[in-house]
Write a protein that holds these residues in place. Structure first.
Motif, PDB file in Angstrom:
ATOM      1  N   ILE A   1       9.604 -15.259   2.997  1.00  0.00           N
ATOM      2  CA  ILE A   1       9.499 -15.914   4.305  1.00  0.00           C
ATOM      3  C   ILE A   1       9.488 -17.427   4.122  1.00  0.00           C
ATOM      4  N   ASP A   2       8.699 -17.911   3.174  1.00  0.00           N
ATOM      5  CA  ASP A   2       8.659 -19.335   2.878  1.00  0.00           C
ATOM      6  C   ASP A   2      10.037 -19.828   2.436  1.00  0.00           C
ATOM      7  N   PHE A   3      10.690 -19.070   1.579  1.00  0.00           N
ATOM      8  CA  PHE A   3      12.029 -19.412   1.064  1.00  0.00           C
ATOM      9  C   PHE A   3      13.024 -19.539   2.213  1.00  0.00           C
ATOM     10  N   LEU A   4      13.061 -18.567   3.096  1.00  0.00           N
ATOM     11  CA  LEU A   4      14.025 -18.560   4.195  1.00  0.00           C
ATOM     12  C   LEU A   4      13.711 -19.635   5.231  1.00  0.00           C
ATOM     13  N   ALA A   5      12.428 -19.793   5.563  1.00  0.00           N
ATOM     14  CA  ALA A   5      12.047 -20.786   6.559  1.00  0.00           C
ATOM     15  C   ALA A   5      12.317 -22.202   6.055  1.00  0.00           C
TER      16      ALA A   5
ATOM     17  N   GLY B   1       0.793  -1.211   0.000  1.00  0.00           N
ATOM     18  CA  GLY B   1       0.000   0.000   0.000  1.00  0.00           C
ATOM     19  C   GLY B   1       0.828   1.263   0.000  1.00  0.00           C
ATOM     20  N   ALA B   2       2.144   1.140   0.206  1.00  0.00           N
ATOM     21  CA  ALA B   2       2.978   2.335   0.322  1.00  0.00           C
ATOM     22  C   ALA B   2       3.789   2.555  -0.937  1.00  0.00           C
ATOM     23  N   ALA B   3       3.878   3.816  -1.362  1.00  0.00           N
ATOM     24  CA  ALA B   3       4.701   4.149  -2.513  1.00  0.00           C
ATOM     25  C   ALA B   3       6.182   3.943  -2.223  1.00  0.00           C
ATOM     26  N   LEU B   4       6.538   3.814  -0.928  1.00  0.00           N
ATOM     27  CA  LEU B   4       7.941   3.612  -0.558  1.00  0.00           C
ATOM     28  C   LEU B   4       8.502   2.340  -1.169  1.00  0.00           C
ATOM     29  N   THR B   5       7.736   1.280  -1.223  1.00  0.00           N
ATOM     30  CA  THR B   5       8.266  -0.009  -1.653  1.00  0.00           C
ATOM     31  C   THR B   5       7.445  -0.690  -2.727  1.00  0.00           C
ATOM     32  N   GLY B   6       6.367  -0.111  -3.172  1.00  0.00           N
ATOM     33  CA  GLY B   6       5.560  -0.726  -4.205  1.00  0.00           C
ATOM     34  C   GLY B   6       4.482  -1.638  -3.648  1.00  0.00           C
ATOM     35  N   GLN B   7       3.714  -2.214  -4.548  1.00  0.00           N
ATOM     36  CA  GLN B   7       2.570  -3.033  -4.163  1.00  0.00           C
ATOM     37  C   GLN B   7       2.940  -4.503  -4.090  1.00  0.00           C
ATOM     38  N   ALA B   8       2.360  -5.204  -3.132  1.00  0.00           N
ATOM     39  CA  ALA B   8       2.496  -6.649  -3.070  1.00  0.00           C
ATOM     40  C   ALA B   8       1.471  -7.283  -4.000  1.00  0.00           C
ATOM     41  N   ALA B   9       1.781  -8.475  -4.483  1.00  0.00           N
ATOM     42  CA  ALA B   9       0.903  -9.131  -5.451  1.00  0.00           C
ATOM     43  C   ALA B   9       0.191 -10.311  -4.821  1.00  0.00           C
ATOM     44  N   GLY B  10      -0.482 -10.091  -3.717  1.00  0.00           N
ATOM     45  CA  GLY B  10      -1.248 -11.142  -3.078  1.00  0.00           C
ATOM     46  C   GLY B  10      -0.492 -11.824  -1.964  1.00  0.00           C
ATOM     47  N   PRO B  11      -1.209 -12.623  -1.167  1.00  0.00           N
ATOM     48  CA  PRO B  11      -0.607 -13.229   0.022  1.00  0.00           C
ATOM     49  C   PRO B  11       0.618 -14.084  -0.258  1.00  0.00           C
ATOM     50  N   ALA B  12       0.550 -14.974  -1.234  1.00  0.00           N
ATOM     51  CA  ALA B  12       1.677 -15.870  -1.495  1.00  0.00           C
ATOM     52  C   ALA B  12       2.914 -15.097  -1.925  1.00  0.00           C
ATOM     53  N   ALA B  13       2.736 -14.102  -2.790  1.00  0.00           N
ATOM     54  CA  ALA B  13       3.877 -13.310  -3.250  1.00  0.00           C
ATOM     55  C   ALA B  13       4.449 -12.468  -2.120  1.00  0.00           C
ATOM     56  N   ARG B  14       3.576 -11.949  -1.277  1.00  0.00           N
ATOM     57  CA  ARG B  14       4.052 -11.079  -0.211  1.00  0.00           C
ATOM     58  C   ARG B  14       4.907 -11.844   0.795  1.00  0.00           C
ATOM     59  N   PHE B  15       4.594 -13.107   1.016  1.00  0.00           N
ATOM     60  CA  PHE B  15       5.333 -13.913   1.992  1.00  0.00           C
ATOM     61  C   PHE B  15       6.272 -14.917   1.331  1.00  0.00           C
ATOM     62  N   ALA B  16       6.545 -14.767   0.041  1.00  0.00           N
ATOM     63  CA  ALA B  16       7.373 -15.740  -0.664  1.00  0.00           C
ATOM     64  C   ALA B  16       8.768 -15.840  -0.061  1.00  0.00           C
TER      65      ALA B  16
ATOM     66  N   GLU C   1      -7.085  -9.618   5.620  1.00  0.00           N
ATOM     67  CA  GLU C   1      -7.278 -10.840   6.396  1.00  0.00           C
ATOM     68  C   GLU C   1      -6.656 -12.039   5.692  1.00  0.00           C
ATOM     69  N   ALA C   2      -6.773 -12.076   4.364  1.00  0.00           N
ATOM     70  CA  ALA C   2      -6.192 -13.197   3.616  1.00  0.00           C
ATOM     71  C   ALA C   2      -4.672 -13.228   3.786  1.00  0.00           C
ATOM     72  N   GLU C   3      -4.045 -12.072   3.755  1.00  0.00           N
ATOM     73  CA  GLU C   3      -2.593 -12.019   3.929  1.00  0.00           C
ATOM     74  C   GLU C   3      -2.190 -12.426   5.340  1.00  0.00           C
ATOM     75  N   ILE C   4      -2.925 -11.952   6.333  1.00  0.00           N
ATOM     76  CA  ILE C   4      -2.606 -12.296   7.718  1.00  0.00           C
ATOM     77  C   ILE C   4      -2.747 -13.798   7.935  1.00  0.00           C
ATOM     78  N   ARG C   5      -3.844 -14.356   7.458  1.00  0.00           N
ATOM     79  CA  ARG C   5      -4.060 -15.795   7.634  1.00  0.00           C
ATOM     80  C   ARG C   5      -2.990 -16.605   6.891  1.00  0.00           C
ATOM     81  N   HIS C   6      -2.602 -16.147   5.718  1.00  0.00           N
ATOM     82  CA  HIS C   6      -1.557 -16.848   4.961  1.00  0.00           C
ATOM     83  C   HIS C   6      -0.242 -16.818   5.737  1.00  0.00           C
ATOM     84  N   GLY C   7       0.114 -15.650   6.264  1.00  0.00           N
ATOM     85  CA  GLY C   7       1.347 -15.547   7.037  1.00  0.00           C
ATOM     86  C   GLY C   7       1.329 -16.432   8.271  1.00  0.00           C
TER      87      GLY C   7
END
Length: 299
Positions: free
Chosen positions: A109-113, A92-107, A149-155
């Protein structure tokens, strides 16, 4: 003089840079080498947790690339046992651009974990409007930091799968209620860490006052009474609030992500100062092993 071994261990987290860029916070580390060096220095100064944002050095903008974070985390962990964990894209912030949905936003995190590189994950349980309280050309344009909510639940599902501790940033009191509710609906999830966010620069949440901390604690006592918590913030000096947090059984965060914009002291110096304030309040810096035990992560 009090024997330091008898003092309560207080977790100190160092947030090294944030999404601000050097235009707002000139002293932040940006390159991988700078972030690694700052992380090691902060850990040696007394921080048991290190929080980082990865950057693209060419553009000076945040870049949440899993491989970049992996190199940073491995670099810091090569010489310290501190817990190191990354941010998520500031949707939502112009500082870093838009996320492309829950999976992309936490990709990342999944990679590192999946590679066993992280033990914590940022999962912010709510949406908040950032309105800069500062006047003049230095003020940021307002923006909405969005966490659906979808992003929070995905995370949270990812955290449960990988046995990560969610690190909740509580910008508004309602985040505590939502975070506790959604955590309770996620089987196998570790108890989240609640970071109560204070600010002088932005018009959300509470200013760094004792009444704000007491309000947060009263609500946490109803929603998640066994959860660990710490004070943190953005564009804020928390020093006067630290003794109250230590006395109430909480923990603390410092670093250039949280500090007032234009702070000249580096991350290691900010951690060293926080150690002094914590010790003056009757606490002592917790070791990484003590923090892991407190978070239920084991050795």
């Amino acid at each position: 003089m009090m024997n330091t071994s008898s003092r309560r261990p207080v977790w100190i987290e160092a947030a090294l840079n944030g999404p601000w860029g050097r235009a707002l916070q000139p002293g932040i580390p940006v390159t991988e080498a700078e972030i690694i060096a700052d992380g090691i220095a902060a850990a040696r100064a007394g921080a048991g947790i290190i929080h980082v944002h990865a950057y693209d050095p060419e553009t000076g903008r945040q870049n949440d690339d899993g491989a970049t974070y992996a190199r940073i985390i491995e670099g810091i962990r090569a010489t310290t046992d501190a817990l190191v964990y990354p941010t998520i894209p500031l949707a939502g912030a112009a500082l870093t651009g838009q996320a492309a949905g829950p999976a992309a936003r936490f990709a990342h995190i999944d990679f590192l974990a999946s590679r066993g590189l992280i033990e914590m994950a940022v999962i912010d349980p709510g949406t908040v409007c950032f309105i800069d309280r500062r006047d003049g050309p230095a003020a940021l344009a307002s923006f909405v930091y969005t966490n659906t909510e979808a992003e929070i639940r995905h995370g949270l599902a990812l955290a449960a799968t990988h046995r990560l501790v969610p690190s909740y940033a509580i910008y508004e009191p309602g985040f505590t209620r939502a975070g506790a509710l959604l955590a309770g609906q996620t089987p196998g999830l570790a108890t989240p860490l609640y970071r109560f966010m204070f600010s002088d620069a932005f018009a959300w949440g509470f200013p760094p006052r004792r009444y704000g901390l007491e309000a947060h604690l009263a609500l946490l006592g109803e929603a998640a009474p066994a959860a660990p918590w710490m004070i943190a913030g953005l564009g804020v000096d928390l020093e006067d609030l630290v003794p109250h947090a230590v006395a109430a059984g909480g923990h603390v965060r410092t670093g250039l992500e949280d500090a007032p914009f234009g702070t000249e002291t580096g991350n290691a110096g900010l951690v060293a100062r926080m150690v002094q304030v914590v010790e003056a309040a009757g606490g002592r810096p917790a070791t990484p092993a003590e923090i892991r035990t407190g978070l239920g992560l084991g050795g």
